[in-house]
Enzyme design. Structure first.
Site, PDB file in Angstrom:
ATOM      1  N   GLU A 112       7.896  12.698  -1.385  1.00 10.11           N
ATOM      2  CA  GLU A 112       7.685  11.305  -1.632  1.00 10.11           C
ATOM      3  C   GLU A 112       6.588  10.902  -0.979  1.00 10.11           C
ATOM      4  O   GLU A 112       6.309  11.473   0.218  1.00 10.11           O
ATOM      5  CB  GLU A 112       9.167  10.868  -1.075  1.00 10.11           C
ATOM      6  CG  GLU A 112       9.801  10.151  -2.100  1.00 10.11           C
ATOM      7  CD  GLU A 112       9.410   8.965  -3.012  1.00 10.11           C
ATOM      8  OE1 GLU A 112       7.947   8.795  -2.957  1.00 10.11           O
ATOM      9  OE2 GLU A 112      10.002   8.051  -3.436  1.00 10.11           O
ATOM     10  N   PHE A 164       3.810  -3.509   4.338  1.00  9.80           N
ATOM     11  CA  PHE A 164       3.410  -3.066   2.982  1.00  9.80           C
ATOM     12  C   PHE A 164       2.108  -2.234   3.488  1.00  9.80           C
ATOM     13  O   PHE A 164       1.181  -2.780   3.686  1.00  9.80           O
ATOM     14  CB  PHE A 164       3.301  -4.050   2.005  1.00  9.80           C
ATOM     15  CG  PHE A 164       3.118  -3.409   0.746  1.00  9.80           C
ATOM     16  CD1 PHE A 164       4.364  -3.210   0.035  1.00  9.80           C
ATOM     17  CD2 PHE A 164       1.849  -3.202   0.222  1.00  9.80           C
ATOM     18  CE1 PHE A 164       3.998  -2.663  -1.250  1.00  9.80           C
ATOM     19  CE2 PHE A 164       1.738  -2.805  -1.217  1.00  9.80           C
ATOM     20  CZ  PHE A 164       3.009  -2.184  -1.878  1.00  9.80           C
TER      21      PHE A 164
HETATM   22  P1  5GP Z   1      12.665   2.731  -2.016  1.00 16.34           P
HETATM   23  O1  5GP Z   1      13.240   3.151  -3.202  1.00 16.34           O
HETATM   24  O2  5GP Z   1      12.937   4.000  -0.751  1.00 16.34           O
HETATM   25  O3  5GP Z   1      12.893   1.483  -1.390  1.00 16.34           O
HETATM   26  O4  5GP Z   1      11.124   2.840  -2.312  1.00 16.34           O
HETATM   27  C1  5GP Z   1      10.515   3.861  -2.592  1.00 16.34           C
HETATM   28  C2  5GP Z   1       9.151   3.640  -3.065  1.00 16.34           C
HETATM   29  O5  5GP Z   1       8.710   2.308  -3.265  1.00 16.34           O
HETATM   30  C3  5GP Z   1       8.107   4.573  -2.796  1.00 16.34           C
HETATM   31  O6  5GP Z   1       8.035   5.708  -3.457  1.00 16.34           O
HETATM   32  C4  5GP Z   1       6.650   3.714  -3.050  1.00 16.34           C
HETATM   33  O7  5GP Z   1       6.431   3.671  -4.331  1.00 16.34           O
HETATM   34  C5  5GP Z   1       7.509   2.189  -2.799  1.00 16.34           C
HETATM   35  N1  5GP Z   1       6.972   1.506  -1.620  1.00 16.34           N
HETATM   36  C6  5GP Z   1       7.920   1.139  -0.764  1.00 16.34           C
HETATM   37  N2  5GP Z   1       7.326   0.560   0.265  1.00 16.34           N
HETATM   38  C7  5GP Z   1       6.009   0.661   0.131  1.00 16.34           C
HETATM   39  C8  5GP Z   1       4.719   0.181   0.840  1.00 16.34           C
HETATM   40  O8  5GP Z   1       4.768  -0.171   1.839  1.00 16.34           O
HETATM   41  N3  5GP Z   1       3.552   0.510   0.121  1.00 16.34           N
HETATM   42  C9  5GP Z   1       3.710   0.850  -1.423  1.00 16.34           C
HETATM   43  N4  5GP Z   1       2.391   1.152  -1.995  1.00 16.34           N
HETATM   44  N5  5GP Z   1       4.717   1.305  -1.833  1.00 16.34           N
HETATM   45  C10 5GP Z   1       5.944   1.258  -1.272  1.00 16.34           C
END
Ligand code: 5GP
Length: 192
Positions: A112, A164
């Site tokens: 991931e 982010f």
């Molecule tokens: P989760 O399901 O753990 O909340 O989010 C995972 C996914 O969210 C990551 O694989 C990514 O695609 C996206 N994501 C979460 N935080 C960020 C961030 O700070 N930047 C970007 N570009 N994607 C993020």
């Protein structure tokens, strides 16, 4: 060859003002990825694990991690979406593309880019349990500081604050994946 990543006849990328600070340098990433490769190879000695890159964000991390892994390994990709083109998670995980190979009886390593709320990983761990994987490890380049301990991320590159971030595979509205470092995004996403 010039020292700059941008040749003199091209405008600078990213454009000035698009980004805040560099959070993790290219060099720090490369050092940590090499360590993760060794860690994973030790863990899977005697087996041929199935690395599953969770697209698209992990594309560059997975490519580097595979080359840092000294041992037999299989590779496949899944495309999963929970953010769309937004900076906020939709809360709904959707498998856009599943594996080509069966995970049944396999030692799966989920690769991931970032575990944020953990929703995506929780969903995928359940998915691979149902597929009958022999084991499932999570290897994430980034995890959010202070997140709840579930799901467990077995191999962590870096813990980062709540900004982010973009670069090294991570996008803002599909842009910036090609930056060699991780930076905090301070721009807007509608400037295509
Ligand atoms: P989760 O399901 O753990 O909340 O989010 C995972 C996914 O969210 C990551 O694989 C990514 O695609 C996206 N994501 C979460 N935080 C960020 C961030 O700070 N930047 C970007 N570009 N994607 C993020």
């Amino acid at each position: 060859m010039t020292d700059s990543a941008t040749p003199a006849d091209l405008p600078p990328f990213p454009a000035e003002g698009d980004l805040g600070n560099v959070l993790i340098t290219e060099e720090q990433i490369q050092t940590r990825v090499a360590e993760l490769g060794i860690e994973l190879a030790r863990k899977h000695q005697g087996h041929t694990p199935l690395f599953v890159a969770v697209m698209k964000g992990s594309v560059i991390f997975a490519a580097d991690l595979l080359r840092a892994y000294a041992g037999p390994v299989e590779f496949d990709v899944m495309i999963v979406s929970s953010y769309g083109d937004s900076l906020e998670t939709s809360g709904v995980v959707k498998i856009v593309k599943d594996l080509d190979t069966s995970a049944n009886g396999r030692h799966v390593v989920l690769v991931e880019d970032i575990v944020d709320t953990g929703l995506t990983m929780q969903y995928l761990l359940k998915h691979f349990e149902q597929q009958g994987a022999a084991s499932v490890s999570v290897c994430s380049l980034l995890v959010r500081e202070g997140r709840s301990s579930e799901p467990v991320v077995h191999h962590v590159g870096f813990e980062i604050p709540h900004d982010f971030v973009i670069g090294y595979g991570l996008d803002a509205a599909q842009i910036f994946r090609n930056l060699p470092y991780i930076g905090v995004f301070t721009g807007t996403v509608d400037g295509h």
